[in-house]
Motif scaffolding. Structure first.
Motif, PDB file in Angstrom:
ATOM      1  N   GLU A 165       0.729  -1.141  -0.170  1.00 22.29           N
ATOM      2  CA  GLU A 165       0.106  -0.046   0.162  1.00 22.29           C
ATOM      3  C   GLU A 165       0.918   1.089   0.040  1.00 22.29           C
ATOM      4  O   GLU A 165       1.967   1.151   0.206  1.00 22.29           O
ATOM      5  CB  GLU A 165      -0.758  -0.083   1.234  1.00 22.29           C
ATOM      6  N   LYS A 166       0.220   2.434  -0.151  1.00 20.03           N
ATOM      7  CA  LYS A 166       0.878   3.670  -0.267  1.00 20.03           C
ATOM      8  C   LYS A 166       1.734   3.783   1.133  1.00 20.03           C
ATOM      9  O   LYS A 166       1.095   3.446   2.251  1.00 20.03           O
ATOM     10  CB  LYS A 166      -0.243   4.785  -0.458  1.00 20.03           C
ATOM     11  N   PRO A 167       2.832   3.872   1.283  1.00 21.15           N
ATOM     12  CA  PRO A 167       3.608   3.834   2.407  1.00 21.15           C
ATOM     13  C   PRO A 167       3.869   5.547   2.998  1.00 21.15           C
ATOM     14  O   PRO A 167       3.668   6.199   2.508  1.00 21.15           O
ATOM     15  CB  PRO A 167       5.105   3.390   2.020  1.00 21.15           C
ATOM     16  N   GLY A 168       4.281   5.218   4.342  1.00 15.09           N
ATOM     17  CA  GLY A 168       4.989   6.657   5.006  1.00 15.09           C
ATOM     18  C   GLY A 168       6.250   6.922   4.682  1.00 15.09           C
ATOM     19  O   GLY A 168       6.707   6.159   3.751  1.00 15.09           O
ATOM     20  N   LEU A 169       6.509   8.025   4.628  1.00 17.14           N
ATOM     21  CA  LEU A 169       7.908   8.866   4.442  1.00 17.14           C
ATOM     22  C   LEU A 169       8.906   7.666   4.548  1.00 17.14           C
ATOM     23  O   LEU A 169       9.876   7.277   3.713  1.00 17.14           O
ATOM     24  CB  LEU A 169       8.231   9.936   4.681  1.00 17.14           C
ATOM     25  N   GLU A 170       9.105   7.332   5.884  1.00 17.51           N
ATOM     26  CA  GLU A 170      10.240   6.529   6.204  1.00 17.51           C
ATOM     27  C   GLU A 170      10.461   5.126   5.443  1.00 17.51           C
ATOM     28  O   GLU A 170      11.308   4.637   4.841  1.00 17.51           O
ATOM     29  CB  GLU A 170      10.187   5.999   7.879  1.00 17.51           C
ATOM     30  N   ARG A 171       9.008   4.439   5.115  1.00 13.15           N
ATOM     31  CA  ARG A 171       8.916   3.262   4.552  1.00 13.15           C
ATOM     32  C   ARG A 171       9.079   3.468   3.081  1.00 13.15           C
ATOM     33  O   ARG A 171       9.923   2.858   2.136  1.00 13.15           O
ATOM     34  CB  ARG A 171       7.689   2.579   4.694  1.00 13.15           C
TER      35      ARG A 171
END
Length: 333
Positions: A165-171
């Motif tokens: 899925e759409k990740p957060g910035l870190e991922r």
């Protein structure tokens, strides 16, 4: 002999580009891309590889499709008109029912900006070759930066290991630095019969209800009552993330889903649109505007609404659109 059919999906609203895009004129019909619309660019780009263009739209925009096709002399095409949007699994099922089992469907959204050329041609031809071998093919784009607005495909060569899925910035940073992850483009290629077999296996109700609706269509128009019985599910969830026949074509052509004002900003900047010394941009008016204490800010003007936002907050526009649907529905129509 099987045909190549470019299935152009044109049912989206483009809520992240409000107030430029409205329900009555979704983003794919905005003539702001060198005087063309994204829809026109899509058809012109893919006609080189297809024997037929099949547009799957909805009752609110099919006349815009006709206007774009006629206005740019894009030639013959066929169309199916949905009575009620039921997401991409149903839209693609309708197109597959409309074609022969051996026909290869090259499925593309109508609202992506893609640079045609050798890299694009090579990717399309490879996808068609894989589809001929009974595979369900998705296109993965090599990331140019850590992007939180796209889903990702974890791949090993042409084998898909997992969808993310759409990740957060870190991922997103991890995906970008790792090198084994591709942006999920939302473009697909497969035989009509192979897709329908997989849809029937994993989402029998969608298959059955979509077929029932398709069989009751009047000319190009699908029925309202029966369409509403179809579960609304994306093709990613319905088939792509579950099928054992998935392959991915890794490509490096220039691509954007133009799904945010950040993407619009970058495109307009590349096209030479005026920016002030702090990176601020005005769209939609020739009125002189001064910015003080602001950087990378957009002001978007229409005749009935103005939007001000920081470039990096572009994904929040969808929340504005959803709120206005309830509070001021006339502003999103």
């Amino acid at each position: 002999m099987s045909r190549i059919v470019n299935v152009v999906l044109s049912g989206g609203v483009g809520s992240r580009l409000w107030p430029l895009s409205r329900k009555s004129r979704p983003k794919q019909y905005l003539p702001i891309f060198e005087g063309k619309t994204l829809f026109q660019k899509t058809v012109a780009r893919n006609r080189l590889y297809a024997d037929e263009i099949l547009v799957v739209g909805n009752k609110d925009n099919y006349e815009l499709t006709r206007k774009d096709m006629e206005g740019d002399n894009l030639g013959p095409y066929t169309e199916l008109v949905e009575a009620s949007p039921r997401n991409t699994a149903a839209a693609i099922a309708f197109s597959a029912f409309h074609c022969q089992e051996e026909d290869i469907l090259f499925v593309t959204p109508s609202d992506h900006l893609i640079s045609p050329g050798d890299a694009y041609e090579a990717a399309v031809k490879r996808a068609i070759a894989l589809a001929t071998e009974e595979n369900i093919v998705t296109f993965g784009l090599k990331p140019s930066h850590p992007e939180t607005g796209y889903g990702y495909i974890e791949a090993l060569g042409e084998d898909v290991k997992e969808f993310h899925e759409k990740p957060g910035l870190e991922r997103a940073n991890y995906f970008f630095k790792n090198g084994g992850y591709l942006w999920n483009s939302g473009m697909f290629c497969f035989k009509a019969g192979v897709f329908l077999e997989e849809l029937r296996k994993y989402e029998t109700e969608i298959f059955d209800q979509a077929y029932a609706a398709y069989m009751l269509k009047k000319q190009i128009f699908l029925p309202q009552k029966e369409s509403l019985q179809i579960p609304s599910l994306s093709v990613d969830y319905a088939v792509m993330e579950r099928s054992k026949k998935i392959k991915v074509v890794s490509a490096d052509f220039e691509w954007s889903d133009m799904g945010s004002f950040e993407a619009i900003y970058d495109y307009f900047k590349e096209m030479g649109h005026y920016l002030d010394g702090s990176g601020n941009m005005v769209i939609g008016t020739n009125t002189h505007i001064e910015f003080t204490g602001l950087t990378n800010t957009l002001l978007i003007f229409t005749n009935d609404a103005v939007l001000a936002l920081k470039k990096e907050n572009s994904q929040e526009v969808k929340e504005v659109f959803q709120r206005l649907e309830n509070e001021r529905p006339e502003l999103v129509r």
